[in-house]
Design an enzyme around this catalytic site. Structure first.
Site, PDB file in Angstrom:
ATOM      1  N   CYS A  96       0.869  -1.550  -0.309  1.00 13.73           N
ATOM      2  CA  CYS A  96       0.254   0.309  -0.294  1.00 13.73           C
ATOM      3  C   CYS A  96       0.653   1.331   0.032  1.00 13.73           C
ATOM      4  O   CYS A  96       1.614   1.577   0.827  1.00 13.73           O
ATOM      5  CB  CYS A  96      -1.194   0.337   1.372  1.00 13.73           C
ATOM      6  SG  CYS A  96      -1.873   1.291   1.607  1.00 13.73           S
ATOM      7  N   CYS A  99      -0.115   3.371   2.765  1.00 16.31           N
ATOM      8  CA  CYS A  99       0.233   3.103   4.129  1.00 16.31           C
ATOM      9  C   CYS A  99       1.371   3.982   4.040  1.00 16.31           C
ATOM     10  O   CYS A  99       1.663   4.360   5.359  1.00 16.31           O
ATOM     11  CB  CYS A  99      -0.228   1.701   3.813  1.00 16.31           C
ATOM     12  SG  CYS A  99      -1.474   1.544   3.433  1.00 16.31           S
TER      13      CYS A  99
END
Length: 328
Positions: A96, A99
Site C-alpha cells: 500500500c 500507507c
C-alpha cells in the site's frame, strides 16, 4: 436555593479503582467485536498493572508508544491498553503506497505524544481476522479505541496537519492527555483515612457547599496531589455553579445561543440537578454548531463534566464518542 443532587463522594482509594471496576465492551474470538460487553473489569485491571506507555521505550518494547499488533496480542495491546490511554490503530499493508505516506506521520506524532496515546500498527495481510472484525473497507485505515470501544476513525492518507488534529482531539476528548503511571505505586492500596476530609463531608451533610468547597481547597493548598480532594472540589464547584445559575439558565441560554458562557451555565444547571444526558447533549449541540475558540471552550467544558461524572458511568462513553464525531 434550588435543590441539587448531592455530589458523589470519591472513595478513599487509589484513583484507578473506578477504572478497574468498569466493564469492558470487547472480545476477541478469531475476529473482533468491540460491541460485546465481556470481561471489562478484568481488562481494566490488567491495564492498570501493565507498564505505562512511554515515548522513550524502544519500538515494540513493553510500554512503547508505537507497537506492532497481531491477532494474538490485540486483546492486551489494544483493548486492555485502551483503559490507560487512547489507542490509534494504523491498518496497513506492505503493497500500500498511501500507507507508507501516512504511517511515518503517525509514528512521529506518537513519539511527540510522550505516552499520552499509543499507535498500534496492524498488517492486514498478516492479520485478516482483525481486518475483518474491524470492518476494514480500504487502507490505510485509522481507528481509535478508548476503553474497549471504537470512538473515531478515518480512511485514506491525510496531511500531517489533519492527522495531528485527529490525535489532538482524540486525546482531549478522552484521557485529556494524562499519562498513567507517572507517579503510581504498585497494586491498588487503600488510602489512609484523612481527618481533613471530615470537615468537608460534614459541610456536605448539612448542605453547606461553600464550606465544603473551602475545606477541599484548604487540603489542596497543602497537598495539591491529594487523591480525593481534587475531584471532590470540582464536584462541589459544579453544584455551586448549578445553584447560582438557577432554572432561568435554560431560558437565558436559549435566548442567547451564541453566548458560550450562557450555554455552559445551562449545562451546569442540568448536570447539577441530575439530568446527565441533557447536560451532555446541550454542550454536544454547541460543539456541533460552533467553530474556533467557541467550539474549543464548549469542548473543554464538556470534557470537564465527563471527569466530574466519571468514566465508569455508562452515559460518559457514548457522549465521548459523540464528541469525537462532532469534532472530526
Amino acid at each position: 436555593m434550588i435543590e441539587v443532587m448531592q455530589p458523589n463522594r470519591p472513595a478513599r482509594t487509589d484513583p484507578r479503582a473506578a477504572a478497574q471496576q468498569a466493564q469492558m465492551a470487547a472480545s476477541l474470538a478469531g475476529a473482533v467485536d468491540l460491541a460485546a460487553v465481556q470481561a471489562r473489569n478484568e481488562a481494566a485491571a490488567r491495564a492498570a498493572a501493565a507498564p505505562p506507555p512511554s515515548a522513550t521505550a524502544p519500538a515494540g518494547a513493553p510500554g512503547s508508544a508505537v507497537i506492532d499488533v497481531t491477532e494474538a496480542t490485540f486483546q492486551s495491546e489494544v483493548l486492555d491498553r485502551s483503559f490507560q490511554v487512547p489507542v490509534v490503530l494504523d491498518l496497513w499493508a506492505e503493497w500500500c503506497g498511501p500507507c507508507k505516506q501516512l504511517s511515518p506521520v503517525l509514528e512521529r506524532l506518537a513519539a511527540e505524544g510522550a505516552g499520552s496515546w499509543v499507535l498500534a500498527k496492524v498488517d492486514v495481510d498478516a492479520n485478516p481476522a482483525l481486518a475483518q472484525g474491524l470492518r476494514v473497507q480500504g487502507i490505510p485505515a485509522v481507528k481509535a479505541v478508548w476503553q474497549g470501544q471504537l470512538v473515531a476513525e478515518f480512511t485514506g492518507a491525510i496531511p500531517e496537519e489533519q492527522a495531528r488534529q485527529f490525535v489532538t482531539e482524540l486525546v482531549a476528548a478522552t484521557s485529556g492527555g494524562a499519562v498513567p503511571g507517572a507517579a503510581e505505586d504498585d497494586g491498588a492500596p487503600q488510602e489512609p483515612e484523612d481527618p481533613r476530609l471530615d470537615a468537608a463531608e460534614a459541610a456536605l451533610d448539612r448542605g453547606d457547599l461553600a464550606a465544603a468547597e473551602a475545606a477541599y481547597q484548604a487540603i489542596l493548598e497543602t497537598e495539591p496531589e491529594h487523591p480525593v480532594a481534587g475531584l471532590a472540589l470540582r464536584q462541589v464547584q459544579l453544584f455551586r455553579r448549578a445553584e447560582e445559575a438557577g432554572p432561568d439558565a435554560l431560558a437565558a441560554a436559549q435566548a442567547a445561543p451564541d453566548d458560550i458562557a450562557a450555554q455552559t451555565r445551562a449545562a451546569d444547571f442540568l448536570l447539577g440537578t441530575g439530568d446527565v444526558d441533557a447536560a451532555f447533549g446541550w454542550l454536544l449541540d454547541v460543539v456541533r454548531r460552533t467553530a474556533g475558540e467557541e467550539r474549543d471552550a464548549a469542548r473543554q467544558h464538556l470534557v470537564e463534566l465527563f471527569g466530574i461524572v466519571g468514566d465508569e458511568d455508562p452515559r460518559v462513553g457514548p457522549a465521548r464518542r459523540a464528541l469525537m464525531t462532532a469534532l472530526f
